[in-house]
Design an enzyme around this catalytic site. Sequence first.
Site: not given
Length: 341
Positions: A218, A220, A314-315
Amino acid sequence: MLSFALGIGTQNTQGDWLDIYYPAPLFQPDASLTDAAQKALDAPDGNAAVSFLPEDCPTLARALADAGHAEQAELAEALGASRRPLVAMFIDRDRPPQTAPEVYLKLHLLSHRLVKPHGVDLTGMFGLLRNIAWTDEGPVDIEELPARRLKARLAGRTLRVDCVDKFPKMADYVVPRGVRIGDTSRVRLGAYLGEGTTVMHEGFVNFNAGSDGPGMIEGRVSAGVTVGKGSDLGGGCSTMGTLSGGGNIVIKIGEGCLIGANAGIGIPLGDRCTVEAGLYVTAGAKVTLIDAEGSEAGVVAARALAGQSDLLLRRSSQNGRIECLTNKSAVALNEALHAHN
C-alpha cells in the site's frame, strides 16, 4: 544466449522505437532455437535487434518448427498478420543495453518473473527510452502528439493521454499469475510481482523492483527495492531507491516485515522487522538501542543496523528520539490476509 524474443512494436515517423511488446520472451533459451532464428533472419552474432517483415514470418516459423520449437514457431506465424514493425531481439551476454528493443526485453524478463530485480544490467537505459505520450491509441512520440491529437479531432475522436513517461504500465504488456493490482497505472513495466502480491490503489512499484510475494503493498516500492515474502507495506509508506538519494545502497526488506503507514526506510532490513507508523529511518539517523530489560544500550547511526533481523523501530512519544528494540511480535503478521492474496 542470455535471452531471445520475438516482438511487435511502435515507431515514430523517424523510425525510432517507442515500445516493443514481447509476448513470450525466453531466458537462457536452447541454442538450437536461437541458431535457427539467427539463420532465418540473417542475424549477426552478439547482442542484436533485427527488424523483419511480416512476409519473413513463414520462413522464420518453418525454421523454428524444424528445430523443434513449436510455441515460438506458432508465435512467428501469428506475427505474419502484423501491420506494425516486427523485431527479433538476441541478447548474447548481459551488458549495458544499447537499443530500446534490448531495454524492453530486459524489462519484460523482469515482469515475466524470468529474472529478479538486479538480475540484468540496465545501466544507461534512460538515454535509450523516449518520453512518450501513452494514449488510448497506443504510444505517441511527445513531439508528434499535437499532430496526432489534431488528426483524431478531425476524425471526430478525442485522443486520451493517460500519462507522459518513459515507461508504460506493466499490465498493458504482462499480468503475472496470481497478483492483484488496484490501479494498473501505478505499476511500471519492469516491476517484479511474485505470486500472491497485492498492490492496492495507492501502492506503487517501480521498474527493477518488486515483491517476492505473498505480500501487501500500500506504499511505494522505489527503483531497485525488493520486498521479501510475507511482508506488508502500509498506506503511504516509502522506500528509498537508488535513484532517490540512496547512493549505491540496495534497499531490501526481508521476510515477515511491517512498514507502518506513512513510515519509510533508507536502510535494508532483515527478516521480521517493524517500523512504526510515521517514522522515516534514514541511514544517518541516530538510533537509541534498548536492551531486553528496557535499558538504554547505546546510540548508533541507523546504517549500523542495516540488514539485521527482529528489529522494532519506533519514536519515543516522550522525548522524540528513535529507538530500536527486539521485535518479538512481527512473526504474527496477517497470515489470513496473505493466504487470499
